[in-house]
Design an enzyme around this catalytic site. Structure first.
Site: not given
Ligand SMILES: C[S@@+](CC[C@H](N)C(=O)[O-])C[C@H]1O[C@@H](n2cnc3c(N)ncnc32)[C@H](O)[C@@H]1O
Length: 486
Positions: A250, A272, A385
């Site tokens: 991913d 994505k 997101m």
């Molecule tokens: C498609 S979702 C996936 C979430 C993921 N499955 C999880 O459990 O963290 C993507 C969102 O996760 C959050 N996210 C992922 N990595 C992050 C990080 N390192 N710092 C802050 N937010 C993060 C953000 O809100 C981002 O838009």
């Protein structure tokens, strides 16, 4: 990486050591573990070195060093205790193109000797490029206790089996899987314990199983890789990564995490980007099924936790329908990791009894949430997101009765080197995102404040308040209606 680690074949190779004191002795001790031909140049060798010469383990030359002595040697170690002499020997060696190490003098050396964990034929070399030898020692101590003393015996047994196993299992992928089982299961334990008959039996069982494998389907692990920091990977995630023939990766997975996989594992990127180029979910499902049916061990790497806004359920369903074995490996979700980074509890006794995670984006763009429930006092939640739709979320919450002064904390790139965190309010959230150019990925916490838990806001968290209109006249009572925004 300035120093590149290599393993040099010292079978019958000439190695010259110049010096007769403790430092030279340490190098000679190390070299006597190899099959090198050691020549020691020392006018006054210490007792240990003289003893080694007496036992025939090295050739001792009691003359002062001369450049001609370099002839016929492949490596040179220098430890004379005299700076000028060390320098001239180093220069003479370098002039002949010979690799030279002057003990504790990296500026005079063209190679350095790593800290070594010796389980021959398994050898671990640890280096810090001379920056912090104490760290190398710490790692060495840990490895010494972690690696079984007779690991070398297991490696030698494996070496003897190589040809036989290649004949029995010609398919490279199946062979690799067989080796994994042999070197991690009952065969390994029996060899390490010196129980040879049990080892033979375990080998026979595994060879039979390998033949069965030829008709087997692959398996897929949907792995949560956490928010970025590789140290947040679970042990199970690392194991599954190491086993994988194929990695399906991913966008939000930190590339450093791929270092845990085998170098020869195939990599398929299915990034994505929000509103950008994308591999569709249908296509991702198709790739996973295709690789599984081809009998491969697949690691599907997803950011955070696979089941939190990760669409893992769709992949799971597609794989189950195709009859492919699938396993979900949980990961640390972004909200939990980000909250931990800034020491912000997500539930608080008496004050916050409910914490939810919500999405700020849906398939058609705008989130459709239970705004009244979220606006209720004592409710806390994390928005994933949510950067692009933050103004809409703000408006909906305030319309549903939320106090604009509700605390908001934003963590961008949580656990990564470029992490930033801001404390603001619901009323000021949109300005904060624009003014501070927050692009994400970010988690937005609503309804959580350190003070409610009796804690202080960490200094790394910047407070943001929208600049309020300033009164033109300090004593505005003169004309309270005249107010100009500057
Ligand atoms: C498609 S979702 C996936 C979430 C993921 N499955 C999880 O459990 O963290 C993507 C969102 O996760 C959050 N996210 C992922 N990595 C992050 C990080 N390192 N710092 C802050 N937010 C993060 C953000 O809100 C981002 O838009």
């Amino acid at each position: 990486m300035r120093y590149f680690p290599l393993f040099a074949d010292l079978e019958n190779a000439g190695v010259l050591v110049v010096g007769g004191g403790e430092q030279a002795t340490q190098k000679v001790r190390l070299l006597t573990r190899t099959r090198a031909r050691i020549t020691l140049v020392a006018e006054t060798p210490n007792e240990e070195l003289a003893g080694l010469a007496g036992s025939g383990r090295l050739t001792l030359d009691r003359r002062a060093f001369e450049p001609a002595m370099l002839e016929g040697h492949r490596f040179v170690y220098v430890a004379t205790g005299d700076d000028a002499t060390d320098r001239s020997i180093s220069e003479a060696a370098q002039a002949r193109g010979l690799p030279v190490n002057v003990v504790d003098k990296p500026d005079l050396s063209t190679f350095i000797t790593p800290a070594i964990v010796d389980r021959t034929p398994v050898t671990v070399a640890i280096g810090t490029e001379g920056a912090a030898p104490i760290i190398a020692r710490e790692i060495k101590t840990k490895l010494e206790t972690w690696l079984p003393a007779n690991l070398g015996r297991l490696a030698l047994r494996a070496q003897h089996l190589r040809d036989e196993i290649a004949r029995h299992v010609p398919d490279m992928r199946l062979r690799r899987r067989l080796w994994e089982r042999l070197l991690q299961g009952p065969f390994r334990w029996a060899v390490l314990a010196g129980r040879d008959q049990d080892a033979d039996k375990a080998l026979e069982t595994e060879l039979l199983a390998a033949r069965g494998d030829a008709h087997a389907r692959g398996r897929v692990a949907l792995i949560g890789c956490g928010p970025g920091d590789p140290d947040l990977l679970t042990l199970k995630a690392v194991q599954r990564l190491q086993e994988a023939d194929v990695l399906v990766v991913d966008r939000l997975v930190n590339p450093k995490i791929l270092d845990y996989a085998r170098r020869d594992a195939e990599r398929i990127y299915v990034g994505k980007t929000p509103r950008g180029a994308a591999t569709s979910q249908v296509e991702i499902n198709r790739i996973l099924v295709r690789e599984g049916l081809a009998g491969k061990v697949v690691a599907r790497l997803k950011g955070g936790d696979p089941f939190i806004f990760g669409r893992a359920s769709e992949e799971l369903a597609a794989l189950e329908e195709a009859g492919i074995a699938v396993e979900v490996v949980p990961g640390v979700t972004a909200a939990h990791a980000c909250a931990a980074r800034i020491a912000l509890p997500v539930t608080m006794r008496e004050r916050v009894r409910q914490f939810s995670v919500v999405t700020g984006t849906t398939a058609d763009g705008e989130p459709d949430l239970d705004w009244a429930a979220l606006a209720r006092e004592g409710t806390a939640f994390a928005i994933y997101m949510g950067v692009a739709n933050a103004p809409l979320v703000r408006a909906k919450l305030i319309e549903a009765g939320a106090d604009p002064a509700t605390p908001v904390v934003i963590v961008e790139n949580g656990t990564l080197p470029n992490e930033r965190a801001f404390a603001t309010t619901l009323g000021d959230i949109s300005d904060c995102l624009v003014e501070r150019a927050i692009k994400g990925p970010a988690v937005i916490f609503v309804g959580l404040d350190w003070a409610d838990a009796g804690l202080k806001r960490p200094e790394a968290v910047e407070t943001y308040a929208r600049p309020r209109p300033r009164k033109l006249f300090a004593n505005s009572h003169i004309n309270p209606r005249v107010e100009v925004e500057l």
